[in-house]
Design an enzyme around this catalytic site. Structure first.
Site, PDB file in Angstrom:
ATOM      1  N   ARG A  40      -8.850  26.182 -23.589  1.00 51.96           N
ATOM      2  CA  ARG A  40     -10.242  25.391 -23.241  1.00 51.96           C
ATOM      3  C   ARG A  40     -11.271  26.390 -22.584  1.00 51.96           C
ATOM      4  O   ARG A  40     -10.960  27.187 -21.589  1.00 51.96           O
ATOM      5  CB  ARG A  40      -9.899  24.351 -22.350  1.00 51.96           C
ATOM      6  CG  ARG A  40     -11.466  23.575 -22.238  1.00 51.96           C
ATOM      7  CD  ARG A  40     -10.817  22.089 -21.361  1.00 51.96           C
ATOM      8  NE  ARG A  40     -10.667  22.679 -19.974  1.00 51.96           N
ATOM      9  CZ  ARG A  40     -10.194  21.891 -18.899  1.00 51.96           C
ATOM     10  NH1 ARG A  40     -10.199  20.663 -19.266  1.00 51.96           N
ATOM     11  NH2 ARG A  40     -10.100  22.327 -17.742  1.00 51.96           N
ATOM     12  N   GLY A  44      -8.782  14.065 -23.440  1.00 55.35           N
ATOM     13  CA  GLY A  44      -8.612  14.427 -22.186  1.00 55.35           C
ATOM     14  C   GLY A  44      -8.496  13.011 -21.301  1.00 55.35           C
ATOM     15  O   GLY A  44      -9.655  12.515 -21.084  1.00 55.35           O
ATOM     16  N   THR A  45      -7.437  12.455 -21.064  1.00 61.33           N
ATOM     17  CA  THR A  45      -7.421  11.148 -20.688  1.00 61.33           C
ATOM     18  C   THR A  45      -7.881  10.754 -19.396  1.00 61.33           C
ATOM     19  O   THR A  45      -7.949   9.883 -18.920  1.00 61.33           O
ATOM     20  CB  THR A  45      -6.212  10.388 -21.110  1.00 61.33           C
ATOM     21  OG1 THR A  45      -5.177  11.217 -20.753  1.00 61.33           O
ATOM     22  CG2 THR A  45      -6.058   9.964 -22.557  1.00 61.33           C
ATOM     23  N   ASN A  46      -7.638  12.020 -18.511  1.00 58.69           N
ATOM     24  CA  ASN A  46      -8.136  11.688 -17.137  1.00 58.69           C
ATOM     25  C   ASN A  46      -9.683  11.584 -16.866  1.00 58.69           C
ATOM     26  O   ASN A  46     -10.032  10.589 -16.492  1.00 58.69           O
ATOM     27  CB  ASN A  46      -7.691  13.097 -16.264  1.00 58.69           C
ATOM     28  CG  ASN A  46      -7.933  12.862 -15.092  1.00 58.69           C
ATOM     29  OD1 ASN A  46      -7.446  11.850 -14.257  1.00 58.69           O
ATOM     30  ND2 ASN A  46      -8.581  13.694 -14.098  1.00 58.69           N
ATOM     31  N   ASP A  47     -10.384  12.224 -17.633  1.00 57.57           N
ATOM     32  CA  ASP A  47     -12.015  12.250 -17.699  1.00 57.57           C
ATOM     33  C   ASP A  47     -12.299  10.959 -18.441  1.00 57.57           C
ATOM     34  O   ASP A  47     -13.142  10.241 -18.036  1.00 57.57           O
ATOM     35  CB  ASP A  47     -12.577  13.511 -18.112  1.00 57.57           C
ATOM     36  CG  ASP A  47     -12.901  14.430 -17.175  1.00 57.57           C
ATOM     37  OD1 ASP A  47     -12.936  13.691 -15.915  1.00 57.57           O
ATOM     38  OD2 ASP A  47     -13.083  15.700 -17.225  1.00 57.57           O
ATOM     39  N   CYS A  57      -4.120  15.768 -23.686  1.00 57.96           N
ATOM     40  CA  CYS A  57      -3.765  16.923 -22.540  1.00 57.96           C
ATOM     41  C   CYS A  57      -3.952  16.401 -21.413  1.00 57.96           C
ATOM     42  O   CYS A  57      -3.703  17.293 -20.347  1.00 57.96           O
ATOM     43  CB  CYS A  57      -4.374  18.241 -22.974  1.00 57.96           C
ATOM     44  SG  CYS A  57      -6.003  17.989 -22.788  1.00 57.96           S
ATOM     45  N   ARG A  60      -6.408  26.294 -19.066  1.00 61.77           N
ATOM     46  CA  ARG A  60      -7.504  26.074 -18.312  1.00 61.77           C
ATOM     47  C   ARG A  60      -8.181  27.542 -17.899  1.00 61.77           C
ATOM     48  O   ARG A  60      -7.541  28.105 -17.023  1.00 61.77           O
ATOM     49  CB  ARG A  60      -7.539  25.120 -17.293  1.00 61.77           C
ATOM     50  CG  ARG A  60      -7.256  23.767 -17.421  1.00 61.77           C
ATOM     51  CD  ARG A  60      -6.843  22.928 -16.527  1.00 61.77           C
ATOM     52  NE  ARG A  60      -5.357  23.280 -16.341  1.00 61.77           N
ATOM     53  CZ  ARG A  60      -4.387  22.372 -16.097  1.00 61.77           C
ATOM     54  NH1 ARG A  60      -4.700  21.154 -15.790  1.00 61.77           N
ATOM     55  NH2 ARG A  60      -3.023  22.799 -15.986  1.00 61.77           N
ATOM     56  N   GLU A  76     -13.250  13.366 -24.325  1.00 63.79           N
ATOM     57  CA  GLU A  76     -12.912  12.901 -23.076  1.00 63.79           C
ATOM     58  C   GLU A  76     -14.359  12.081 -22.506  1.00 63.79           C
ATOM     59  O   GLU A  76     -14.141  11.625 -21.309  1.00 63.79           O
ATOM     60  CB  GLU A  76     -12.602  13.942 -21.966  1.00 63.79           C
ATOM     61  CG  GLU A  76     -13.738  15.266 -22.070  1.00 63.79           C
ATOM     62  CD  GLU A  76     -13.104  16.364 -21.224  1.00 63.79           C
ATOM     63  OE1 GLU A  76     -12.351  16.332 -20.240  1.00 63.79           O
ATOM     64  OE2 GLU A  76     -13.602  17.458 -21.667  1.00 63.79           O
ATOM     65  N   HIS A 107       0.693  -1.163   0.092  1.00 65.44           N
ATOM     66  CA  HIS A 107       0.006  -0.046   0.015  1.00 65.44           C
ATOM     67  C   HIS A 107       0.803   1.205   0.118  1.00 65.44           C
ATOM     68  O   HIS A 107       0.470   1.996  -0.559  1.00 65.44           O
ATOM     69  CB  HIS A 107      -1.040  -0.149   1.022  1.00 65.44           C
ATOM     70  CG  HIS A 107      -1.980   1.075   1.432  1.00 65.44           C
ATOM     71  ND1 HIS A 107      -1.498   2.107   2.062  1.00 65.44           N
ATOM     72  CD2 HIS A 107      -2.991   1.363   0.822  1.00 65.44           C
ATOM     73  CE1 HIS A 107      -2.409   3.064   2.130  1.00 65.44           C
ATOM     74  NE2 HIS A 107      -3.198   2.961   1.356  1.00 65.44           N
TER      75      HIS A 107
END
Lengths: 469, 447
Positions: free
Chosen positions: A193, A360-363, A426, A137, A339, A30
């Site tokens: 954006r 937007g690979t996070n979302d 991005c 942003r 995204e 962990h």
């Protein structure tokens, strides 16, 4: 923080600590996983360390180290030193590194752009070798202390006129932000954006308001002078208004609520203001002889019709600004984030409107997996990795089989509609070597990452190109 | 890997198969294998190929030979008997070593001592370790004492042979031997082995042989050729030892690779003040600067450097103390770098004024050094720009962006422990033993 081992309950301490040391656990413990996730230096599995939680001390050989004593960790080599050692920041101006990176630039085909919200970040990114801004942003500009009250006024406005007045007040601020960016990126593209987060983020938190309101109400009974109670009453009035609005804006799942393009469509005056700021700034810069390449990006699009609505708004406003400025031409592009899985799956249609895509690979990871990053990383994701259900944290390196598949579909279908479609990424993944190699193989035009990761990305992009030789 | 499987016609003519390669016969191995260096490494093992490669470059490597992995596979397949005329080839090779060194194996007047080491293509745990000083027996020891006038030195070598042979080849628990030494130290009232006398070691050698007899039911072999033969067989057998087998399964290494055996002339760094032993890098491993960096000990054995009993000297003092040898070392380092096109980590021994290289491999280094070495090597024409770019890992660039512990401060700092390096960077702070306290202190710090 020093622990025999860490558990999910310890995460807040790990986040607060400068570094983590444990006496138990291996590379997938962990502590190791969480430390890497949050970029905290860590040394784990120091078995000769005896930690005595009752005595609040640890013993190693004959040495007793007490809570509050100084310790220095070298997470790169796994070494623990006694005492407070000085640190050095080896800098990017190392001539050997610069030379090596200049060679890497010759071999790579993938461009490296940077995510930057402020001119000083853009300058830094350019210094590190960025070839464009892949993500600015705009909401960050709204949070600055002299602007937040205006933004709040805009949100609180009961009537359109009042709201538009506040929006108009924001215009000069935004314009100067963009001018700064364009100046810093003379000759290079800047992707801006439009506003993305839900509006409630600009207002005080609901829980805070409720508890703050309780306080003056109680105090009110004890005030002696009229002015004291008047002030308290005024505070209650303002905060109650906020609370009312916050309650109205409250969503059970803001991440999937009224944000991104949805907000831009509902608050079209805001979209117009941002577009006007971009074009006025561009024209001001052009007049100074600066070479500007603004690219306007719409967030959270899931249907081509959303993009069409925004395109109409944008073109009308852009036309107006250009006419007001004697027809000075602004070379701009209009594009979208990809995204949401639906956007990736219908990329062929979206590419009829968009001139560029930015993943937007996070979302996209959140929506493809149906998990929220905060909850996952602080919770089950560590278990999943330990159990081998997921080989890697998909927020650290792109999940190539799933999220990557969506990217592949979007790229193929998008380019089938528009062979010149410019495509990049991005998300944070844009600075991670394995994901960069994946983007290279997918045929993307660029990756965009934080300014600090630009040198890493330049080298990783060269590796990706050379690996296929 | 398949290239090593023995073709049927080869099996028939195994009497003619060359199983033993002197270090200076690497070209024959290469010719046989169509010039593929990877196949040479399969045949001679990593260590054997490395020693042969250095020999070919003209680097002074103690004379020796390698018994091939092919011989190992044949031995294991053939009910644990040496294939064809392998043993005759070994004897010929020993003779060649005798010619080259001017010493005789088992000759008390001028004895040749050798070491026996395993060497698979990939290094792996569980393989038989080193046996040193093969060739010693009572007569040879006496002769050596007459020759070196140093009974302490000779009996220390002799007891090491019995001890290593007993534990590594015959499986006698090493603790039994160590207990004897500990008892002797206590009795003599000394702290370290180096304070024990020649007589102490002589008595202990005898005691070690008794232990050997008790545990194995046989006498310690006094014939040097028996020692050599049994040691070689022990290496072969260790290929199928449980630990090695399990490791290969886990690491995905083929079981049919086999291990080679390397027989190397012993050289001693503890034969007086014109002898020494050390470890050095061809460039500075922290900064990448082009300068020899390392440590050595005068009149000492390799393990003394590792054990850290005595304070080592930096290579720079060798430059002043033994300028000619230092110059020779520099030349060798440059030659090895040019050949391997990478920074080298070298083990060496100087025996009575003669420099020998025992091993070389690519050196470990910091990210900063990696970058500088890659760039310098392009400028020196050793590697191409492409190779330099590939050599530096993107993660290493991270080093230039995050705080690191000051490398000068580390030298004098007290290292208290080593653990797993799971997340990079440096962290300095006060210890908190629970998360709540860590958070509270961090907040106070922030105020």
């Amino acid at each position: 923080m020093v622990r025999p081992e860490t558990k999910p309950d310890d995460v807040h301490g790990m986040l607060a600590a400068n570094g983590i040391l444990t006496s138990r656990g291996g590379r997938t413990s962990h502590a190791a996983l969480v430390a890497r996730q949050f970029g905290k230096p860590a040394v784990v599995g120091v078995s000769e360390l005896e930690i005595d939680m009752d005595a609040r001390q640890m013993v190693i050989d004959d040495l007793i180290i007490k809570e509050g004593d100084w310790l220095s960790l070298d997470g790169t080599n796994g070494i623990v030193y006694l005492g407070q050692l000085p640190t050095v920041v080896p800098d990017m101006s190392n001539p050997y590194l610069l030379k090596l990176l200049s060679w890497a630039d010759k071999f790579r085909t993938l461009e490296v752009w940077a995510n930057a919200d402020y001119p000083q970040d853009a300058v830094r990114a350019r210094g590190y070798g960025a070839q464009g801004i892949g993500l600015c942003r705009t909401e960050h500009m709204f949070f600055e202390t002299n602007r937040l009250p205006i933004v709040q006024r805009m949100i609180m406005a009961k009537y359109a006129a009042e709201r538009n007045e506040a929006i108009a007040e924001l215009l000069p601020h935004q314009r100067s932000d963009f001018e700064g960016l364009f100046r810093a990126m003379d000759g290079q593209p800047v992707i801006i954006r439009l506003l993305d987060p839900p509006l409630h983020e600009f207002l005080p938190a609901y829980e805070d308001l409720v508890s703050e309101l309780d306080d003056p109400k109680v105090q009110l009974q004890h005030f002696r002078t009229m002015s004291e109670s008047d002030r308290a009453l005024e505070e209650i009035r303002i905060k109650s208004a906020y609370l009312e609005r916050v309650e109205a804006l409250r969503e059970s799942n803001p991440m999937l609520g009224t944000r991104g393009v949805r907000l831009g469509i509902l608050l079209s005056e805001l979209t117009k203001m941002q577009v006007r700021a971009i074009f006025e700034a561009a024209i001001a810069c052009i007049k100074e002889g600066i070479d500007v390449h603004p690219e306007i990006m719409i967030p959270l699009v899931s249907h081509v019709n959303e993009l069409k609505v925004q395109q109409t708004t944008l073109e009308a406003e852009a036309k107006k600004v250009i006419e007001e400025n004697n027809g000075i031409k602004v070379p701009y592009k209009f594009g979208t984030m990809i995204e949401i899985p639906r956007a990736a799956l219908t990329a062929g249609e979206i590419a009829e409107v968009a001139q560029f895509f930015s993943f937007g690979t996070n979302d996209l990871t959140q929506t493809a997996f149906g998990i929220s990053r905060d909850d996952a990383e602080r919770g089950f994701l560590v278990d999943y990795q330990q159990m081998g259900i997921l080989p890697d944290n998909p927020f650290a390196t792109i999940d190539q089989e799933g999220v990557g598949k969506l990217m592949e579909i979007a790229t193929t279908h998008g380019r089938a509609t528009n062979p010149n479609l410019h495509i990049g990424i991005c998300g944070e993944h844009g600075g991670e070597p394995k994901s960069i190699a994946f983007c290279h193989n997918l045929g993307l035009n660029y990756v965009s990452c934080s300014p600090f990761r630009v040198p890493i990305a330049r080298l990783a992009a060269a590796h990706a190109a050379l690996a296929n030789e | 890997m398949q290239a090593l499987a023995i073709a049927p016609e080869e099996k028939k003519s195994s009497a003619k198969t060359k199983y033993v390669y002197l270090f200076n016969e690497v070209e024959q191995a290469e010719a046989k294998l169509g010039g593929s260096w990877d196949k040479v490494r399969s045949l001679l093992g990593g260590k054997g190929a490395n020693l042969a490669d250095m020999t070919r470059l003209g680097v002074p490597v103690p004379p020796g030979f390698t018994v091939s992995t092919e011989a190992c596979n044949a031995y294991l397949a053939n009910n644990q008997t040496f294939p064809g005329n392998m043993w005759e080839q070994v004897l010929d090779a020993v003779e060649a070593m005798e010619d080259e060194t001017g010493k005789g194996f088992g000759d008390p007047q001028n004895p040749l001592l050798v070491s026996c080491r395993s060497g698979a293509k990939f290094s792996m745990p569980g393989m038989m370790d080193t046996i040193l000083n093969i060739g010693l027996n009572d007569e040879v020891a006496k002769g050596m004492i007459a020759l070196t006038k140093d009974a302490r030195f000779v009996y220390d070598l002799y007891r090491r042979l019995v001890q290593m042979y007993g534990s590594v080849v015959m499986g006698v628990p090493d603790e039994v031997f160590e207990a004897v030494i500990t008892a002797k130290r206590k009795k003599a009232g000394v702290e370290s082995d180096s304070e024990l006398t020649a007589e102490d070691w002589r008595v202990m050698t005898g005691r070690f042989k008794e232990i050997y007899r008790t545990y194995t039911g046989t006498e310690f072999p006094s014939d040097p050729y028996d020692q050599l033969k049994l040691a070689t067989e022990a290496v072969f057998k260790s290929w199928n030892g449980k630990r090695a087998f399990d490791y290969r399964n886990a690491a995905g290494i083929a079981h049919d690779l086999g291990t080679a055996v390397n027989i190397v002339t012993m050289v001693f760094g503890n034969m007086g003040d014109n002898s020494s032993t050390g470890v050095a890098m061809s460039r500075n491993a922290s900064t990448g600067e082009k300068e020899i960096e390392g440590d050595y000990l005068v009149n000492a054995q390799g393990e003394d450097v590792v054990a850290g009993i005595r304070l080592t000297e930096p290579m720079s003092s060798m430059k002043d103390g033994m300028p000619e040898l230092y110059a020779q070392f520099e030349e060798i380092a440059a030659k090895l770098e040019k050949h391997y096109r990478n920074m080298q980590d070298m083990e060496f021994t100087i025996e009575q004024g003669k420099l020998w290289l025992l091993q070389t491999r690519d050196g470990k280094r910091t990210a900063q050094a990696e970058v500088r070495i890659a760039v310098d090597m392009v400028d020196e024409g050793l590697i191409t720009e492409k190779e330099a770019v590939i050599r530096v890992k993107p993660e290493q660039v991270d080093f230039f962006l995050h705080p690191q512990l000051d490398s000068e401060a580390i030298k004098t700092a007290r290292t208290i422990a080593k653990g797993l390096n799971v997340s990079p960077g440096a962290a300095v702070g006060v210890i908190a033993f629970d998360a709540d306290l860590a958070e509270r202190w961090a907040k106070q710090d922030g105020l």
